[in-house]
Scaffold this motif. Structure first.
Motif, PDB file in Angstrom:
ATOM      1  N   LYS A  36       2.249  -0.927   4.211  1.00 35.86           N
ATOM      2  CA  LYS A  36       2.802  -2.279   3.987  1.00 35.86           C
ATOM      3  C   LYS A  36       2.818  -2.618   2.499  1.00 35.86           C
ATOM      4  O   LYS A  36       1.859  -2.291   1.794  1.00 35.86           O
ATOM      5  CB  LYS A  36       1.987  -3.322   4.738  1.00 35.86           C
ATOM      6  N   ASN A  57       2.934  -3.704   8.792  1.00 36.16           N
ATOM      7  CA  ASN A  57       2.537  -5.023   9.296  1.00 36.16           C
ATOM      8  C   ASN A  57       3.699  -5.946   9.583  1.00 36.16           C
ATOM      9  O   ASN A  57       3.580  -6.833  10.411  1.00 36.16           O
ATOM     10  CB  ASN A  57       1.640  -5.731   8.283  1.00 36.16           C
ATOM     11  N   SER A 202      -9.955   0.919   4.637  1.00 35.51           N
ATOM     12  CA  SER A 202     -10.436   1.544   3.399  1.00 35.51           C
ATOM     13  C   SER A 202     -11.920   1.276   3.147  1.00 35.51           C
ATOM     14  O   SER A 202     -12.656   2.164   2.713  1.00 35.51           O
ATOM     15  CB  SER A 202      -9.629   1.027   2.198  1.00 35.51           C
ATOM     16  N   THR A 220      -5.160   0.702   1.133  1.00 42.07           N
ATOM     17  CA  THR A 220      -5.541   0.646  -0.269  1.00 42.07           C
ATOM     18  C   THR A 220      -6.023   2.001  -0.813  1.00 42.07           C
ATOM     19  O   THR A 220      -5.639   2.388  -1.924  1.00 42.07           O
ATOM     20  CB  THR A 220      -6.644  -0.413  -0.460  1.00 42.07           C
TER      21      THR A 220
HETATM   22  C1  LIG Z   1      -3.590  -3.877   5.738  1.00 48.40           C
HETATM   23  C2  LIG Z   1      -4.213  -3.414   6.987  1.00 48.40           C
HETATM   24  C3  LIG Z   1      -4.990  -2.245   7.030  1.00 48.40           C
HETATM   25  C4  LIG Z   1      -5.333  -1.419   5.804  1.00 48.40           C
HETATM   26  O1  LIG Z   1      -6.263  -2.098   5.025  1.00 48.40           O
HETATM   27  P1  LIG Z   1      -6.862  -1.427   3.690  1.00 48.40           P
HETATM   28  O2  LIG Z   1      -8.055  -2.266   3.418  1.00 48.40           O
HETATM   29  O3  LIG Z   1      -5.800  -1.573   2.645  1.00 48.40           O
HETATM   30  O4  LIG Z   1      -7.177  -0.031   3.986  1.00 48.40           O
HETATM   31  C5  LIG Z   1      -5.472  -1.828   8.256  1.00 48.40           C
HETATM   32  N1  LIG Z   1      -5.226  -2.515   9.379  1.00 48.40           N
HETATM   33  C6  LIG Z   1      -4.490  -3.640   9.388  1.00 48.40           C
HETATM   34  C7  LIG Z   1      -4.248  -4.351  10.663  1.00 48.40           C
HETATM   35  C8  LIG Z   1      -3.979  -4.133   8.187  1.00 48.40           C
HETATM   36  O5  LIG Z   1      -3.266  -5.268   8.206  1.00 48.40           O
END
Ligand SMILES: *Cc1c(COP(=O)(O)O)cnc(C)c1O
Length: 226
Positions: A36, A57, A202, A220
């Motif tokens: 995303k 997302n 992450s 991330t």
């Molecule tokens: C953005 C998101 C992630 C990834 O999060 P990071 O902290 O960037 O790894 C995982 N799951 C969902 C549902 C997210 O919205």
């Protein structure tokens, strides 16, 4: 500067170490790369480094990337909120949806899944930390919805997904992941053939893997800060 390929290697090393610590085979955890806000070129770069499953997302943003990357064999997962007016598009364009939080949405996805495609793979999102603002089913609602979704013809219920509240230390990170796994185990004992525990991002993928995650959703640490 670290490339996407370097970052993917690092994330695989973290998954490897977490599996070793939990005495689990490394193949028992799938990496979903959460792309995303990053463009199609970044997804292509990750694909070229061997990554095949990508999480998005926002439906509109995802569709542009899906279209731009038609030449690649990518498995697309929707992990963000899904409104009922977008179910048709999602049923046509995605392989998985992790963020199902109402039976009505699953029913629409089942009705709208094109006949020539395999069943849409679903997870139910659970509000495991019990925060008022977060989406997801309350743990007490999950069993009833899960049995109803499992009976739908054009979708396949694979498991549960959660986004626990961020926590500092490892023990605190493990608690909500354990709660989700216990819910998952209870559904399986109750006869549902589930195989997917979608948890860990992450910041907390080690804690999630320690508690049995089979799919970690990492943004991330692969693509950089958003
Ligand atoms: C953005 C998101 C992630 C990834 O999060 P990071 O902290 O960037 O790894 C995982 N799951 C969902 C549902 C997210 O919205």
């Amino acid at each position: 500067m670290a490339t996407i390929k370097d970052n993917l290697q690092q994330v695989h090393a973290r998954i490897h170490d977490a599996c070793a610590a939990a005495q689990r085979p490394v193949q028992s955890v799938t990496l979903l790369a959460v792309s995303k806000t990053f463009d199609a070129q970044a997804v292509r770069e990750a694909f070229d480094a061997g990554q095949r499953a990508f999480g998005e997302n926002y439906v509109h943003e995802a569709l542009a990337k899906i279209d731009a990357l038609r030449d690649l064999q990518i498995e697309w997962h929707l992990i963000g909120p899904l409104q009922s007016n977008k179910t048709r598009t999602v049923a046509e364009a995605f392989d998985w949806v992790h963020s199902v939080e109402r039976l009505k949405i699953a029913q629409r996805l089942s009705e709208q899944r094109p006949a020539q495609l395999p069943p849409l793979q679903l997870c139910l999102q659970v509000n495991i930390s019990g925060e008022a603002s977060k989406s997801g089913l309350a743990p007490a609602e999950v069993a009833e919805v899960a049995h109803a979704v499992a009976a739908l013809p054009r979708v396949r219920l694979r498991g549960l997904m959660a986004i626990p509240e961020p926590a500092g230390d490892f023990a605190a990170q493990r608690a909500p992941h354990r709660a989700l796994r216990e819910l998952f185990d209870a559904l399986r004992r109750d006869g549902l053939a589930l195989d997917t525990l979608s948890m860990g991002m992450s910041a907390d993928l080690e804690a999630a893997i320690a508690e049995g995650a089979t799919l970690v959703r990492v943004g991330t640490a692969i693509f950089g800060t958003r």
